[in-house]
Design a protein around this motif. Structure first.
Motif, PDB file in Angstrom:
ATOM      1  N   SER A 118       0.828  -1.208   0.000  1.00 31.70           N
ATOM      2  CA  SER A 118       0.000   0.000   0.000  1.00 31.70           C
ATOM      3  C   SER A 118       0.863   1.259   0.000  1.00 31.70           C
ATOM      4  O   SER A 118       0.602   2.208  -0.755  1.00 31.70           O
ATOM      5  CB  SER A 118      -0.927   0.002   1.218  1.00 31.70           C
ATOM      6  N   VAL A 119       1.910   1.269   0.835  1.00 30.60           N
ATOM      7  CA  VAL A 119       2.785   2.440   0.912  1.00 30.60           C
ATOM      8  C   VAL A 119       3.570   2.611  -0.389  1.00 30.60           C
ATOM      9  O   VAL A 119       3.747   3.731  -0.888  1.00 30.60           O
ATOM     10  CB  VAL A 119       3.737   2.325   2.115  1.00 30.60           C
ATOM     11  N   ARG A 120       4.032   1.504  -0.966  1.00 27.95           N
ATOM     12  CA  ARG A 120       4.796   1.589  -2.209  1.00 27.95           C
ATOM     13  C   ARG A 120       3.931   2.110  -3.367  1.00 27.95           C
ATOM     14  O   ARG A 120       4.389   2.900  -4.183  1.00 27.95           O
ATOM     15  CB  ARG A 120       5.372   0.218  -2.569  1.00 27.95           C
ATOM     16  N   GLU A 121       2.683   1.691  -3.428  1.00 26.81           N
ATOM     17  CA  GLU A 121       1.819   2.075  -4.542  1.00 26.81           C
ATOM     18  C   GLU A 121       1.184   3.450  -4.367  1.00 26.81           C
ATOM     19  O   GLU A 121       0.955   4.160  -5.349  1.00 26.81           O
ATOM     20  CB  GLU A 121       0.716   1.023  -4.727  1.00 26.81           C
ATOM     21  N   GLU A 122       0.887   3.828  -3.128  1.00 27.56           N
ATOM     22  CA  GLU A 122       0.130   5.063  -2.908  1.00 27.56           C
ATOM     23  C   GLU A 122       0.826   6.061  -2.003  1.00 27.56           C
ATOM     24  O   GLU A 122       0.280   7.136  -1.738  1.00 27.56           O
ATOM     25  CB  GLU A 122      -1.253   4.717  -2.334  1.00 27.56           C
ATOM     26  N   GLY A 123       2.007   5.714  -1.504  1.00 28.30           N
ATOM     27  CA  GLY A 123       2.740   6.627  -0.640  1.00 28.30           C
ATOM     28  C   GLY A 123       2.335   6.487   0.815  1.00 28.30           C
ATOM     29  O   GLY A 123       1.306   5.878   1.137  1.00 28.30           O
ATOM     30  N   PRO A 124       3.136   7.052   1.727  1.00 25.64           N
ATOM     31  CA  PRO A 124       2.842   6.926   3.166  1.00 25.64           C
ATOM     32  C   PRO A 124       1.492   7.507   3.568  1.00 25.64           C
ATOM     33  O   PRO A 124       0.927   7.102   4.589  1.00 25.64           O
ATOM     34  CB  PRO A 124       3.994   7.702   3.830  1.00 25.64           C
ATOM     35  N   ARG A 125       0.984   8.448   2.773  1.00 31.00           N
ATOM     36  CA  ARG A 125      -0.299   9.070   3.131  1.00 31.00           C
ATOM     37  C   ARG A 125      -1.446   8.071   3.131  1.00 31.00           C
ATOM     38  O   ARG A 125      -2.491   8.326   3.735  1.00 31.00           O
ATOM     39  CB  ARG A 125      -0.607  10.210   2.167  1.00 31.00           C
ATOM     40  N   VAL A 126      -1.270   6.920   2.465  1.00 28.07           N
ATOM     41  CA  VAL A 126      -2.348   5.944   2.411  1.00 28.07           C
ATOM     42  C   VAL A 126      -2.704   5.447   3.807  1.00 28.07           C
ATOM     43  O   VAL A 126      -3.862   5.080   4.075  1.00 28.07           O
ATOM     44  CB  VAL A 126      -1.938   4.757   1.504  1.00 28.07           C
ATOM     45  N   LEU A 127      -1.731   5.430   4.722  1.00 23.50           N
ATOM     46  CA  LEU A 127      -1.986   4.948   6.078  1.00 23.50           C
ATOM     47  C   LEU A 127      -2.875   5.890   6.874  1.00 23.50           C
ATOM     48  O   LEU A 127      -3.326   5.536   7.972  1.00 23.50           O
ATOM     49  CB  LEU A 127      -0.667   4.734   6.818  1.00 23.50           C
ATOM     50  N   PHE A 128      -3.118   7.071   6.340  1.00 27.33           N
ATOM     51  CA  PHE A 128      -3.966   8.041   7.042  1.00 27.33           C
ATOM     52  C   PHE A 128      -5.237   8.344   6.256  1.00 27.33           C
ATOM     53  O   PHE A 128      -5.895   9.351   6.492  1.00 27.33           O
ATOM     54  CB  PHE A 128      -3.171   9.314   7.324  1.00 27.33           C
ATOM     55  N   LYS A 129      -5.562   7.460   5.308  1.00 26.84           N
ATOM     56  CA  LYS A 129      -6.819   7.609   4.586  1.00 26.84           C
ATOM     57  C   LYS A 129      -7.983   7.472   5.562  1.00 26.84           C
ATOM     58  O   LYS A 129      -8.049   6.521   6.337  1.00 26.84           O
ATOM     59  CB  LYS A 129      -6.941   6.535   3.505  1.00 26.84           C
ATOM     60  N   GLY A 130      -8.894   8.401   5.494  1.00 29.76           N
ATOM     61  CA  GLY A 130     -10.053   8.353   6.378  1.00 29.76           C
ATOM     62  C   GLY A 130      -9.803   8.934   7.753  1.00 29.76           C
ATOM     63  O   GLY A 130     -10.698   8.884   8.605  1.00 29.76           O
ATOM     64  N   LEU A 131      -8.594   9.512   7.995  1.00 27.85           N
ATOM     65  CA  LEU A 131      -8.293  10.049   9.329  1.00 27.85           C
ATOM     66  C   LEU A 131      -9.248  11.175   9.699  1.00 27.85           C
ATOM     67  O   LEU A 131      -9.820  11.185  10.796  1.00 27.85           O
ATOM     68  CB  LEU A 131      -6.847  10.537   9.377  1.00 27.85           C
ATOM     69  N   ALA A 132      -9.415  12.134   8.782  1.00 26.23           N
ATOM     70  CA  ALA A 132     -10.313  13.257   9.075  1.00 26.23           C
ATOM     71  C   ALA A 132     -11.735  12.768   9.309  1.00 26.23           C
ATOM     72  O   ALA A 132     -12.426  13.224  10.234  1.00 26.23           O
ATOM     73  CB  ALA A 132     -10.272  14.265   7.927  1.00 26.23           C
ATOM     74  N   LEU A 133     -12.166  11.808   8.492  1.00 26.95           N
ATOM     75  CA  LEU A 133     -13.518  11.269   8.639  1.00 26.95           C
ATOM     76  C   LEU A 133     -13.665  10.502   9.940  1.00 26.95           C
ATOM     77  O   LEU A 133     -14.683  10.614  10.634  1.00 26.95           O
ATOM     78  CB  LEU A 133     -13.825  10.366   7.443  1.00 26.95           C
ATOM     79  N   ASN A 134     -12.647   9.708  10.289  1.00 25.23           N
ATOM     80  CA  ASN A 134     -12.685   8.983  11.561  1.00 25.23           C
ATOM     81  C   ASN A 134     -12.836   9.930  12.737  1.00 25.23           C
ATOM     82  O   ASN A 134     -13.615   9.687  13.665  1.00 25.23           O
ATOM     83  CB  ASN A 134     -11.403   8.158  11.735  1.00 25.23           C
ATOM     84  N   CYS A 135     -12.067  11.016  12.708  1.00 23.16           N
ATOM     85  CA  CYS A 135     -12.106  11.967  13.821  1.00 23.16           C
ATOM     86  C   CYS A 135     -13.434  12.711  13.868  1.00 23.16           C
ATOM     87  O   CYS A 135     -13.994  12.946  14.951  1.00 23.16           O
ATOM     88  CB  CYS A 135     -10.937  12.947  13.703  1.00 23.16           C
TER      89      CYS A 135
END
Length: 308
Positions: free
Chosen positions: A265-282
């Motif tokens: 996931s990180v290789r294909e989409e960058g480190p930001r992929v690990l924070f997908k949905g962060l704003a929505l979760n919060c």
């Protein structure tokens, strides 16, 4: 009574937060969405309001048990620690005691939530998977002369409901299929629930008026909402990996495990992929956990008043 209060609070929380949970899962598992509003608009346009409530029935049926176990485990673990360390279950716990009890409550709930999480994620994402499969089956070039083929109806959904989803997964992938992503779920819930209960305890202490032992209703609302936000802030990276692993069984399997999913996931989409949905979760966590904690505290106070 902590088990009863936790159960009632959990059901109220699900009722408030489920639509945003659906959006969160789809953002995490489908790269085509560019943001929250894109996902909301696409879901509403294709599936209307019902699309936001796919897979709701199983969480509603099980959340009372899961929330009951979480709050009950936390409280009883905390009481045992206080009894061992200070000689009384009513002694004021240290921050480390609260953290350890919160972590224990998160780890215990994983064994109950993993199958329901698998069913929820599969139901929330199966519409996108069906459209993707349809696009793969289309002709490679529209101008190529091919003999006319009979028109086949669009394939229906693979899963017809939560129970059908669970039985299908168990039949096709074995019982282990019901626990796909459980390693990520363990890593997510252990430290996030430690953060959850610790931040709630600290905020309640800060918001308690002088001369009182507990905060008022407004203090509980603020403390509960902020605790939920902080918990999801630390949980989101593993939540992304968990969702991807659990959605992986709908087509050709891409991920061999937690580390492979994370690296890919990180290789294909960058480190930001690990924070997908962060704003929505919060954003979702604040109102949901306001409702959970104010309901939990209200039920405890009501039962204590009836028993005394």
């Amino acid at each position: 009574m902590d088990f009863v209060a936790g159960a009632i609070g959990g059901v109220c929380g699900v009722a408030v937060g489920y639509p945003l949970d659906t959006v969160k899962v789809r953002i995490q598992t489908e790269a085509k969405y560019t943001g929250i509003w894109h996902c909301v608009g696409d879901t509403y346009r294709r599936e209307r309001v019902w699309g936001f409530y796919r897979g709701l029935s199983l969480p509603v049926c099980t959340v009372s048990l899961v929330s009951s176990v979480s709050f009950g485990t936390y409280r009883h673990c905390l009481e045992h620690i206080c009894r061992l360390r200070y000689g009384s279950a009513d002694a004021k716990p240290a921050k480390a005691d609260i953290t350890l009890s919160g972590c224990a409550s998160g780890l215990v709930r994983v064994f109950l939530t993993s199958p329901t999480e698998v069913a929820k994620v599969r139901l929330q994402t199966q519409t996108q998977q069906r459209r993707l499969s349809a696009s793969w089956s289309s002709p490679a070039h529209p101008m190529c002369p091919v003999p006319p083929a009979p028109v086949c109806p669009a394939p229906g959904p693979k899963y017809h409901g939560p129970l059908h989803c669970l039985t299908t997964v168990a039949r096709e992938e074995g019982l282990w299929g019901l626990y796909k992503g459980s390693s990520a779920l363990l890593l997510r819930d252990g430290h996030s629930f430690a953060t959850y209960f610790l931040s709630y305890a600290i905020l309640c202490e800060w918001l308690t008026p002088a001369g009182h032992s507990r905060p008022d209703v407004l203090g509980v609302l603020v403390a509960g909402g902020c605790a939920g936000v902080l918990a999801w802030a630390v949980a989101t990276p593993m939540d992304v990996i968990k969702s991807r692993l659990q959605a992986d069984g709908q087509g050709q399997q891409r991920y061999r495990g937690l580390l492979h999913c994370m690296v890919t996931s990180v290789r294909e989409e960058g480190p930001r992929v690990l924070f997908k949905g962060l704003a929505l979760n919060c954003c979702r966590a604040f109102p949901v956990n306001m409702v959970v904690f104010v309901t939990y505290e209200a039920v405890l106070r009501l039962t204590r008043g009836l028993l005394t």
